[in-house]
Design a protein around this motif. Structure first.
Motif, mmCIF file in Angstrom:
data_model
loop_
_atom_site.group_PDB
_atom_site.id
_atom_site.type_symbol
_atom_site.label_atom_id
_atom_site.label_comp_id
_atom_site.label_asym_id
_atom_site.label_seq_id
_atom_site.Cartn_x
_atom_site.Cartn_y
_atom_site.Cartn_z
ATOM 1 N N GLN A 192 0.440 1.862 -8.524
ATOM 2 C CA GLN A 192 -0.787 2.243 -7.838
ATOM 3 C C GLN A 192 -1.975 1.889 -8.719
ATOM 4 O OE1 GLN A 192 -1.014 6.381 -6.735
ATOM 5 N NE2 GLN A 192 -3.166 6.232 -6.182
ATOM 6 N N GLY A 212 -0.059 8.019 2.400
ATOM 7 C CA GLY A 212 -0.010 9.466 2.306
ATOM 8 C C GLY A 212 -0.718 10.091 3.498
ATOM 9 N N TYR A 226 -5.968 7.109 -3.480
ATOM 10 C CA TYR A 226 -5.686 7.258 -2.059
ATOM 11 C C TYR A 226 -7.018 7.437 -1.352
ATOM 12 C CZ TYR A 226 -0.644 7.776 -2.556
ATOM 13 O OH TYR A 226 0.679 7.540 -2.798
ATOM 14 N N ASP A 282 0.837 -1.198 0.000
ATOM 15 C CA ASP A 282 0.000 0.000 0.000
ATOM 16 C C ASP A 282 0.865 1.238 0.000
ATOM 17 O OD1 ASP A 282 -2.435 -1.252 -0.004
ATOM 18 O OD2 ASP A 282 -2.579 -1.344 2.167
ATOM 19 N N TYR A 283 0.527 2.188 -0.868
ATOM 20 C CA TYR A 283 1.154 3.499 -0.808
ATOM 21 C C TYR A 283 0.520 4.232 0.366
ATOM 22 C CZ TYR A 283 3.046 2.837 -5.498
ATOM 23 O OH TYR A 283 3.722 2.381 -6.583
ATOM 24 N N THR A 326 -3.656 8.068 4.657
ATOM 25 C CA THR A 326 -4.374 7.586 3.477
ATOM 26 C C THR A 326 -3.608 6.423 2.870
ATOM 27 O OG1 THR A 326 -3.235 9.138 2.016
ATOM 28 C CG2 THR A 326 -5.341 9.859 2.937
ATOM 29 N N TYR A 327 -4.348 5.513 2.286
ATOM 30 C CA TYR A 327 -3.757 4.339 1.662
ATOM 31 C C TYR A 327 -4.236 4.230 0.226
ATOM 32 C CZ TYR A 327 -2.990 3.054 6.516
ATOM 33 O OH TYR A 327 -2.600 3.066 7.822
ATOM 34 N N ALA A 328 -3.380 3.704 -0.630
ATOM 35 C CA ALA A 328 -3.760 3.433 -2.016
ATOM 36 C C ALA A 328 -3.353 2.007 -2.338
ATOM 37 C CB ALA A 328 -3.073 4.406 -2.963
ATOM 38 N N SER A 381 -11.357 10.702 -0.601
ATOM 39 C CA SER A 381 -10.819 9.865 -1.668
ATOM 40 C C SER A 381 -10.186 10.757 -2.728
ATOM 41 C CB SER A 381 -11.942 9.036 -2.287
ATOM 42 O OG SER A 381 -11.471 8.238 -3.336
ATOM 43 N N GLU A 382 -9.066 10.318 -3.259
ATOM 44 C CA GLU A 382 -8.334 11.084 -4.248
ATOM 45 C C GLU A 382 -9.162 11.270 -5.523
ATOM 46 O OE1 GLU A 382 -3.915 10.787 -6.221
ATOM 47 O OE2 GLU A 382 -4.979 8.939 -5.817
ATOM 48 N N CYS A 428 -3.958 12.630 4.740
ATOM 49 C CA CYS A 428 -5.256 13.189 4.352
ATOM 50 C C CYS A 428 -5.217 14.712 4.483
ATOM 51 C CB CYS A 428 -6.355 12.619 5.234
ATOM 52 S SG CYS A 428 -7.985 13.292 4.873
ATOM 53 N N CYS A 434 -8.849 7.839 2.716
ATOM 54 C CA CYS A 434 -8.705 8.001 4.164
ATOM 55 C C CYS A 434 -9.832 7.233 4.842
ATOM 56 C CB CYS A 434 -8.773 9.470 4.552
ATOM 57 S SG CYS A 434 -8.634 9.748 6.335
#
Length: 142
Positions: free
Chosen positions: A28, A6, A32, A3-4, A15-17, A40-41, A8, A34
């Motif tokens: 990816q 980041g 991303y 998981d990437y 945050t995970y992607a 959400s991205e 929020c 949260c």
């Protein structure tokens, strides 16, 4: 699967992607997201709401273009410029708030391009299994 990770922009949570191993590294394959506040991205759907010219290219407001010195001819790169994506001209009915456009994240909703089952974001392994069983949500584009 890795998981990437980041941060929020709304709640400062993690945050995970979702990502997938393609042999030479990880790519990816989901936005991303949260888990604390549901942000959400914003993905490629942003381009769907941009005005286009006759050739189908995005229209940008006038402004300076960025030039990367390492892309100049003679330095191993091609002579090209990179567009400033914050200067895109969006249609008047675009479903994004100014806050979402500045942060690059939806507030409390999931990107319509993301893989979901019953409205919940799933990783690529769960999405593949849900697709096989016919449970993957149909994409509802804005």
């Amino acid at each position: 699967m890795s998981d990437y990770i980041g941060t929020c922009p709304y709640c400062e949570g993690t945050t995970y992607a979702d990502s997938v191993d393609v042999g030479v590294g990880f790519v990816q394959c989901g936005p991303y997201h949260c888990e604390n506040c549901g942000a959400s991205e914003i993905g490629p759907e942003l381009d769907d709401w941009c005005y286009k010219d006759r050739e189908g290219k995005n229209i940008y407001t006038t402004g300076k273009r960025r030039y990367w010195s390492w892309l100049r001819k003679g330095k191993g790169g091609k002579s090209r410029s990179r567009e400033d994506y914050s200067k895109r001209v969006l249609r008047y009915d675009a479903p994004f708030t100014n806050e979402e456009l500045e942060s690059g994240f939806y507030r409390g909703r999931i990107s319509p391009y993301a893989n979901t089952v019953n409205g919940q974001l799933v990783n690529h392994i769960e999405a593949k299994e849900a697709y096989r069983q016919g449970l993957l949500d149909e994409k509802q584009f804005l």
